[in-house]
Design an enzyme around this catalytic site. Sequence first.
Site, short mmCIF file in Angstrom:
data_model
loop_
_atom_site.label_atom_id
_atom_site.label_comp_id
_atom_site.label_asym_id
_atom_site.label_seq_id
_atom_site.Cartn_x
_atom_site.Cartn_y
_atom_site.Cartn_z
CD GLN A 5 32.79 1.99 -48.54
OE1 GLN A 5 32.02 1.87 -49.49
NE2 GLN A 5 34.11 1.97 -48.69
CG HIS A 38 32.08 0.10 -53.58
ND1 HIS A 38 32.77 -0.27 -54.71
CD2 HIS A 38 33.03 0.52 -52.69
CE1 HIS A 38 34.06 -0.08 -54.51
NE2 HIS A 38 34.24 0.40 -53.29
CD GLU A 86 36.26 7.38 -64.25
OE1 GLU A 86 36.97 6.53 -64.79
OE2 GLU A 86 35.02 7.48 -64.46
CE1 TYR A 118 29.67 9.36 -68.64
CE2 TYR A 118 27.69 8.02 -68.57
CZ TYR A 118 28.33 9.19 -68.92
OH TYR A 118 27.63 10.18 -69.56
CE1 TYR A 140 41.61 0.23 -53.81
CE2 TYR A 140 39.87 -1.43 -53.82
CZ TYR A 140 40.26 -0.11 -53.76
OH TYR A 140 39.31 0.87 -53.67
#
Length: 390
Positions: free
Chosen positions: A96, A161, A259, A269, A280
């Site tokens: 990513q 991430h 979210e 949060y 997962y």
Amino acid sequence: MFRQTIDRIVSHPRRAALRGFVAGALLAAGGGAAAQSPALRVQTVAGGLEHPWAVAFLPGGRFLVSERPGRLRVVQADGALGPPLSGVPAVAAGGQGGLLDVVTDSDFARNRSIYFCFSEPGAGGSNGTALARARLADDGTRLEDVRVIFSQRPKVASRLHFGCRIVERMVGGKPDGTLFLTLGERFSQRDAAQKLDNHLGKIVRVGKDGAVPADNPFIGRAGALPEIWSYGHRNVQGAALAPDGTLWTHEHGPMGGDEINLPQAGKNYGWPLVSFGLNYEGTPVGAGQSAAPGLEPPLHHWTPSIAPSGMAFLTSERYGPAWRGDLFVGSLKFQYLDRIELKDGKVVAEHQLLQDVGQRIRDVRQGPDGLLYVLTDSSDGRLLRLLSNQ
């Protein structure tokens, strides 16, 4: 009646994720204050982009597009692709990671400044999200005066991430000289999102020169990094300012529980203590709760996950007055653009657009012309312009 049925079927507290799924299905079907959609026509502005990640707007109808492998390109108004700009720093491209978000400064017409974030290589195969400032040369072929103004700490050996969305903060409709940057928790370091001695799973706020704003919430707190704005995030890949200047973000959940949040200074949060999703392997996140005292609940969640990407508010009436003020979010997983109707700051309906594009939606922005522009994430990615036939 529908709501009562949902509550009876899934009233057990451990079934919050299923409640969200059923309610979300009703919203996606057009529940709430649905407005008639104009007929849309999709125009390809440019193709041949390799996994484009973000688009910014330049004078004269041109575009600045980042490609995840580590390139920035200028796209001409007629769609012609320019060569990769020189001056881009080394990028840890893979998984990513790569060259990710890019935005132009609010005073770009005068200073030609841009900001971009990327996966910055570190020692021993590690990497982390970094934020850089640069000047786009007058001839548009290279970056000048490139300077990294923020580097995520610690660097981690991970391909996952990175977060990496940039938003210039506005106060009273004017830029205040600071930037928000979203940072993922790098997947393997999820528990670090609850600790203030690192930048993992955080949103940070820094000045355009990298300085720490004096009014950041953790200034002077022992053991806390001063750049932190909010914490307890997982992987924030969408961020935008609402018309009133409020920061809105969305983040990827695990298996379910994507979210939408409105991150406020110093607030927690919840990740990985609470979630509307599951790990997962199907096990509960934390103690299996979706909420807990002292943790900020999301404004909205998607269960099952849609894998949200870019995020933009529409402030124009180019698609008619009914769409003005709506929020638009791309879905990587289901390959559509989600038009989200809001009323009194709450989600009241969702509508799936561009379902026939056939590629993952990576970014969505409103251009200076008031139209929406979309990037598709593919080895042959495209920059699309959405036109209304009304």
